[in-house]
Design an enzyme around this catalytic site. Structure first.
Site, short mmCIF file in Angstrom:
data_model
loop_
_atom_site.label_atom_id
_atom_site.label_comp_id
_atom_site.label_asym_id
_atom_site.label_seq_id
_atom_site.Cartn_x
_atom_site.Cartn_y
_atom_site.Cartn_z
N ASN A 252 0.84 -1.20 0.00
CA ASN A 252 0.00 0.00 0.00
C ASN A 252 0.87 1.25 0.00
O ASN A 252 1.60 1.50 0.96
CB ASN A 252 -0.91 0.02 1.23
CG ASN A 252 -1.69 1.32 1.34
OD1 ASN A 252 -2.65 1.54 0.61
ND2 ASN A 252 -1.28 2.20 2.25
N GLU A 253 0.84 1.99 -1.09
CA GLU A 253 1.29 3.38 -1.21
C GLU A 253 2.80 3.61 -1.13
O GLU A 253 3.23 4.76 -1.04
CB GLU A 253 0.58 4.27 -0.17
CG GLU A 253 -0.90 4.40 -0.41
CD GLU A 253 -1.59 5.46 0.45
OE1 GLU A 253 -2.70 5.87 0.08
OE2 GLU A 253 -1.01 5.85 1.48
N LEU A 254 3.61 2.57 -1.20
CA LEU A 254 5.05 2.84 -1.17
C LEU A 254 5.50 3.68 -2.36
O LEU A 254 6.41 4.50 -2.24
CB LEU A 254 5.85 1.54 -1.14
CG LEU A 254 6.20 1.03 0.28
CD1 LEU A 254 4.95 0.61 1.03
CD2 LEU A 254 7.21 -0.10 0.21
N SER B 247 -0.48 -0.53 -4.63
CA SER B 247 -1.69 0.26 -4.82
C SER B 247 -1.43 1.63 -4.21
O SER B 247 -1.20 1.72 -2.99
CB SER B 247 -2.88 -0.40 -4.15
OG SER B 247 -4.05 0.36 -4.31
#
Length: 826
Positions: A425-427, A472
């Site tokens: 998530n969001e790295l 994502s």
């Protein structure tokens, strides 16, 4: 194989002082200390502060257990730990047998020869994670977001639930303990190990290709497999010999019944019963699993807008409607099947067909996946990496992650509901940088090692039938560092909450798939009152601020509230108004996404549920109470949706019909233009064919004359969609923001009659003038309404079903029912 379950009563020890407490497994230090009165309830007031000290202590769990001579004479005895949180030394009879360091792994230890007939002891020692994290952080700094306590700066060196250290919607109170079942496996021969079930779909039907591994020796053993159809009838059997420890076979499924996402068909589940029998026919081990017959793929092909991003199920592209999931309790062992059933059932009831299992939580309990199978909720499944950098160059850490991935993928890959594996998530939103490691980001080389090389390679072996997506959000083409390319990939569109743009700006979004979008609100008055003392019941009180973890969260909530609504008259109305604002924001986004289909093929909002009582992006609060957002979601995710795209500057309103039913539909759309007193200013009706999984423009209503005569503050446009004469969707639009509308005083008269279902009631509502934002509630009682926070046109009778949680008689229900609307709240 026999199982000796070691759950139940244990002794919890505070190592520094020697204090002993009653402990339970599954459980954790904090739940045991709360149960014994050492700690207060986490949720209330500022009690979170009293939950901080246990993380600085060393703890122990211990108990004794009895073994018979037969147990000790078994071929093998294996200690199986389904979940140890997180650093632990495991001792059997005072001998160390295991050092655990990963909350997400299943740990097994062969205890053969280490046990004795009669009494044995088991002890787990949990050292404080604080000095361990600090030491690792000194060796290698890992930049991360959502760092609410400097003690936790090295949190990402540990494989532990990320939100245990705090998040912008949850508390911080990192715990430790035995959070899943711990048991002894007594083996009198081989046992069933990894089982793989692959599906081959063809013109002639479906074949199941089975591969069952065995652990241990069992000369002459056979694997017997029975396939039951959804009604429980046996429709196929195999009797397989193991070849080098693996039994392989193929089963044809006669007249296969396909599994579909919620809203597109049924969810028939077949059952595989597997038995391992010794040469004498004795059952050595057995297992069952349910499977749904379906194909699923993430389809990415060149099109007029760039590259598609859509999920194709059984050959059909399906628009994804859903929300993101966070752990449903901060202290995980408290969760029960009923908690999962309630939340996931509510998601399905709001016509969702996908849940994104977010990477800052856990690989969920089996109940989560079972229920998603039953309800038709596809799972976008993040691996447990979120909003942080990670030490992927550390071979020991990476090897632990490899086991973590294998344990969990093997456990859940048979589920029909799992649609996609996602790396993190969001790295890629700023935690990776082309110049390499720095104070805020990791290098692309170390990022790619885990998310582009190892994870896809492991999945190619473990679960080759499913697609993998590295992050994502992720942009697959062009400059990967720019993560929001609307032509391809998925997007987290936070233009409103973090970007400060108006709600209407969401109608400009053209992304192919939105996997995160959201807006905050407060919970309802009963929830707010439960975590605040009377003198703290103010939205900027000390307690309220403690339960608001998003920086500038209140400022953003109230900025937008005052953009759209009048100043509420009191605290309860203010709480409800924040929910109306949240719901309106997501309504703009979701209706736009459906109108944009097939260019955009999914919207998952942040977030479905809460982890504790607070101001958050959730549509359902921690007590299971639906906010306005969830009621709105039930409407904007409806199988057939009528939506209105008003344009005050042009003086027009476009009406659209979106059909997500599995078949094409003939839909009649009626519209009516009224003034705010309810006078008819024009109407029309269109009957049209709406293709399945598509949006169809219905008409463009010219409102210029009425706007010139009455002005935008006195005009409302109503639209209704009907199939075979039955209303399936309603909507209302205005040309001015609600706070500026000249709404008339209106009286809503409820008539209450018994409904067909025992304990349920029908509330028939009628207003003598337009009533916007109609809200139903029961004083001091929870109640689930079939609809709420809706607009009521004048003269029309709308029937709402009410299901009080506690059965009420007619007079009591009538006394407690409150019906409010927008004109009364400001």
């Amino acid at each position: 194989m026999d199982r000796i379950v070691l759950d139940g009563d244990w002794t919890l020890i505070r190592e520094r002082t020697g204090d002993r407490y009653s402990g339970r497994v599954p459980g954790c230090v904090h739940t045991d200390l709360m149960r014994t009165g050492v700690l207060p309830d986490l949720d209330h007031g500022d009690n979170e502060q009293q939950h901080q000290w246990p993380v600085d202590e060393d703890w122990g769990y211990e108990r004794s257990f009895e073994l018979s001579a037969s147990d000790c004479a078994a071929q093998r005895v294996i200690l199986r730990c389904a979940g140890i949180d997180t650093l632990a030394e495991v001792q059997i009879n005072a001998q160390t047998v295991l050092h655990a360091d990963n909350m997400f792994r299943t740990w097994e230890v062969d205890l053969t020869g280490r046990l004795r007939v009669g009494s044995n002891t088991i002890a787990l020692r949990f050292p404080s994670i604080v000095p361990v994290m600090a030491a690792k952080e000194r060796e290698h700094h890992l930049p991360a977001w959502n760092l609410f306590d400097p003690r936790f700066a090295g949190k990402s060196h540990l494989r532990k639930m990320a939100c245990a250290f705090g998040w912008d919607w949850g508390p911080k109170a990192a715990t430790c303990g035995i959070w899943r079942t711990l048991e002894l496996l007594v083996l009198h021969g081989a046992r069933l190990a990894d089982c793989r079930v692959q599906q081959e779909h063809g013109a002639q039907g479906v074949d199941l290709v089975l591969s069952q591994e065995l652990d241990g020796a069992a000369p002459g053993a056979t694997v017997q497999i029975a396939l039951e159809d959804p009604d429980g009838a046996v429709i196929g059997e195999l009797n397989l010999a193991a070849d080098e420890g693996v039994a392989r076979g193929r089963l044809a499924v006669p007249e296969p019944q396909l599994w579909w996402p919620n809203g597109m068909g049924a969810q028939p589940l077949y059952r595989l019963r597997i038995e391992l029998r010794g040469g004498d026919g004795q059952v050595l081990d057995a297992s069952t699993r349910r499977i749904g017959l379906r194909t699923i793929a993430l389809e990415r092909t060149a099109d007029a807008w760039g590259e598609s991003f859509q999920f194709v199920v059984n050959g059909r592209a399906v628009f994804m409607k859903g929300a993101c999931w966070v752990p449903a309790d901060y202290y995980l062992p408290r969760l029960e099947h009923a908690d999962y059933a309630r939340l996931l059932g509510d998601a399905a009831d709001a016509h969702m067909n996908m849940i994104r299992l977010w990477g800052g939580g856990i690989y969920e309990d089996d109940a989560f996946y079972d229920l998603c199978d039953e309800l038709g909720l596809l799972i976008w499944h993040d691996f447990m990496f979120a909003c942080s950098t990670y030490p992927s160059g550390d071979p020991t850490w990476l090897e632990s992650v490899r086991h973590e991935v294998a344990d969990n993928v093997r456990r859940v890959r048979h589920h029909a509901s799992i649609a996609l594996w996602c790396g993190n998530n969001e790295l890629e939103q700023g935690l990776v940088h082309h110049t390499g490691w720095n104070g805020r980001a990791m290098s692309w080389a170390d990022y790619c090692r885990l998310f582009d090389v190892h994870l896809p390679a492991w999945l190619a072996e473990l679960d080759p039938e499913r697609d993998y997506w590295p992050c994502s959000p992720h942009t697959p083409h062009g400059d990967r560092y720019h993560h929001a390319d609307p032509s391809c990939g998925d997007a987290h569109t936070w233009d409103v909450w973090f970007g400060g743009r108006p709600f209407e700006a969401q109608r400009e979004l053209t992304h192919r798939f939105i996997s995160e979008i959201g807006f905050q609100s407060f919970p309802e008055p009963r929830t707010f009152d439960a975590y605040t003392d009377p003198d703290e019941r103010n939205l900027v009180s000390y307690t309220s601020d403690l339960h608001q973890r998003s920086r500038d969260g209140n400022r953003k909530i109230f900025t937008y509230l005052l953009d759209w609504y009048r100043v509420p008259a009191d605290l309860p109305r203010t709480l409800w108004a924040t929910q109306a604002t949240q719901a309106l924001c997501l309504k703009f986004a979701a209706e736009h996404a459906r109108r944009l289909q097939p260019r955009m093929m999914g919207l998952l909002y942040w977030q479905l549920n809460d982890i504790w009582p607070c101001a958050s992006w959730a549509g359902i609060d921690v007590h299971g109470r639906w906010k306005a957002l969830h009621y709105h979601a039930r409407r904007f995710f409806a199988p057939v949706l009528v939506s209105i795209l008003e344009d005050a500057d042009a003086g027009t309103a476009g009406i659209h019909c979106s059909n997500h039913l599995p078949q094409d539909q003939t839909v009649t759309v009626d519209w009516q233009l009224t003034d705010t007193a309810g006078a008819d200013l024009g109407s029309g009706s269109e009957t049209l064919s709406c293709a399945s999984q598509s949006d169809t423009p219905v008409c463009n209503v010219d409102c210029r004359e009425q706007l010139a005569t009455h002005g935008p503050r006195r005009l409302l446009l109503w639209a209704t969609a009907r199939i075979d004469g039955v209303v399936c969707s309603r909507n209302c639009a205005s040309f001015a923001r609600p706070k500026h509308l000249t709404l008339q005083p209106t009286r809503i008269t409820p008539a209450i009659t018994p409904a067909a279902e025992p304990g349920a009631w029908t509330i028939s509502l009628q207003a003598d003038a337009p009533a916007l934002g109609v809200r139903l509630e029961l004083v001091e009682h929870d109640c689930r309404f079939s609809d709420n926070f809706f607009d009521l046109p004048p003269g029309e009778v709308l029937a709402i079903e009410a299901r009080p949680v506690i059965p009420l008689e007619h007079d009591e229900l009538q006394r407690r029912l409150r019906v409010s609307h927008l004109a009364e709240d400001g």
